[in-house]
Write an enzyme that holds these catalytic residues in place. Structure first.
Site, PDB file in Angstrom:
ATOM      1  CG  HIS A 158      -2.147  -0.923   0.970  1.00  0.00           C
ATOM      2  ND1 HIS A 158      -2.565  -1.528   2.127  1.00  0.00           N
ATOM      3  CD2 HIS A 158      -2.765  -1.378  -0.090  1.00  0.00           C
ATOM      4  CE1 HIS A 158      -3.855  -2.135   1.586  1.00  0.00           C
ATOM      5  NE2 HIS A 158      -3.933  -1.992   0.169  1.00  0.00           N
ATOM      6  CG  HIS A 179      -0.976   1.807  10.536  1.00  0.00           C
ATOM      7  ND1 HIS A 179      -2.307   1.736  10.266  1.00  0.00           N
ATOM      8  CD2 HIS A 179      -0.520   1.813   9.140  1.00  0.00           C
ATOM      9  CE1 HIS A 179      -2.527   1.674   8.901  1.00  0.00           C
ATOM     10  NE2 HIS A 179      -1.500   1.793   8.531  1.00  0.00           N
ATOM     11  CG  ASP A 203      -0.216   3.723   3.975  1.00  0.00           C
ATOM     12  OD1 ASP A 203      -0.594   2.761   3.228  1.00  0.00           O
ATOM     13  OD2 ASP A 203      -0.914   3.611   5.204  1.00  0.00           O
TER      14      ASP A 203
END
Length: 307
Positions: A65, A269, A67
């Protein structure tokens, strides 16, 4: 050995948190820094730390992903302009090699150092005389991995009293005894290291989990870690939402830490929906289950002392 959190946000950068990246510094152990994920602007975050990019020689990507990987091309390119000449090895899921090669080719980037990309599966990924790294598949919709970094046992301390009792006086020979399994003294005696050294010292273990749903079975993978780094995208009572988005909550991270009997949990996160006034609540939710918990902010640092 210590950990610096370069980015602790989820999904997209915010004014308070950049996206995911964690640096493991092992400068005393082997003059090396490893990165775990490299989200957008990781190299900007590094500018606010003592980290020298040329010291980064391994990068472990949990999943693909954006990010977690969009900072890779820029960081790799900039390393060439910052005296980076030593090889870099990048570990990550299938597709990582194509992403890196395409980014560098389309941008016309030439690196000044060898780059190796290893696409991973579960099991042992890397081992040298000091450390080994293993990978574990997680649950995140796309392939996502956790990494367990295990320091091997270190030799015990030399016992000077025993050496003197055997008629061996201090000097360069002490170092030789510690470094070699056996040596022959000037008088012809054969000396075995194990007779003059204390018990082996246990190594340290760090488990870093990528984005994942709560998986109770991960307690085996994280078992006994000195430090567990676990995503906590959602607050404690949002388990259904976390499941739908393939993430975990604060309480779930704490439950895993408790079940795995780790020494410390650091949550990262964190969703940008939680502003500063919510952070204490997120932390307390986890501490009710596992007291030795911290919630990482960008540039939070955690030392893992030798045992």
């Amino acid at each position: 050995m210590d950990v610096i959190f370069l980015g602790t946000g989820a999904g997209l950068p915010s004014k308070e948190r950049n996206v995911s990246s964690i640096a493991l510094r092992m400068l005393q152990e082997m003059q090396s820094i490893w990165l775990f994920d490299c989200g957008e602007a990781t190299q900007h975050q590094i500018l606010h730390t003592p980290i020298k990019p040329r010291k980064i020689d391994k990068i472990f990507i949990t999943h693909l992903h954006g990010d977690h990987i969009y900072g890779l091309p820029g960081m790799l390119s900039s390393r060439s302009f910052q005296s980076g000449e030593t090889p870099v090895t990048i570990f990550g899921p299938k597709g990582l090699k194509e992403f890196i090669e395409t980014s560098l080719r389309v941008s016309g980037t030439t690196l000044t150092y060898p780059l190796v990309v290893e696409e991973v599966s579960e099991g042992l990924l890397f081992e040298n005389e000091l450390f080994q790294v293993t990978a574990k598949k997680l649950a995140h919709g796309i392939d996502s991995f956790g990494y367990r970094v295990t320091e091997k046992k270190r030799p015990g301390e030399l016992q000077p009293a025993k050496l003197k009792a055997a008629g061996i006086e201090p000097g360069p020979v002490y170092r030789q005894i510690k470094e070699k399994e056996q040596i022959t003294l000037a008088d012809g005696r054969i000396i075995f290291r194990n007779d003059f050294i204390g018990p082996e010292k246990p190594g340290r273990t760090i488990t870093i989990l990528g984005d994942t749903r709560y998986l109770p079975e991960l307690k085996t993978f994280a078992q006994g870690s000195d430090l567990l780094i676990h995503e906590a995208t959602f607050k404690g009572d949002d388990e259904a939402l976390a499941f739908d988005y393939f993430h975990s909550t604060t309480r779930q991270a704490a439950r895993l830490a408790k079940a795995a009997a780790v020494d410390k949990l650091v949550m990262t996160h964190i969703s940008s929906r939680y502003q500063a006034d919510m952070l204490e609540q997120l932390l307390e939710e986890a501490r009710e289950i596992f007291p030795n918990t911290a919630l990482a902010q960008d540039f939070y640092q955690e030392e893992i002392p030798q045992k």
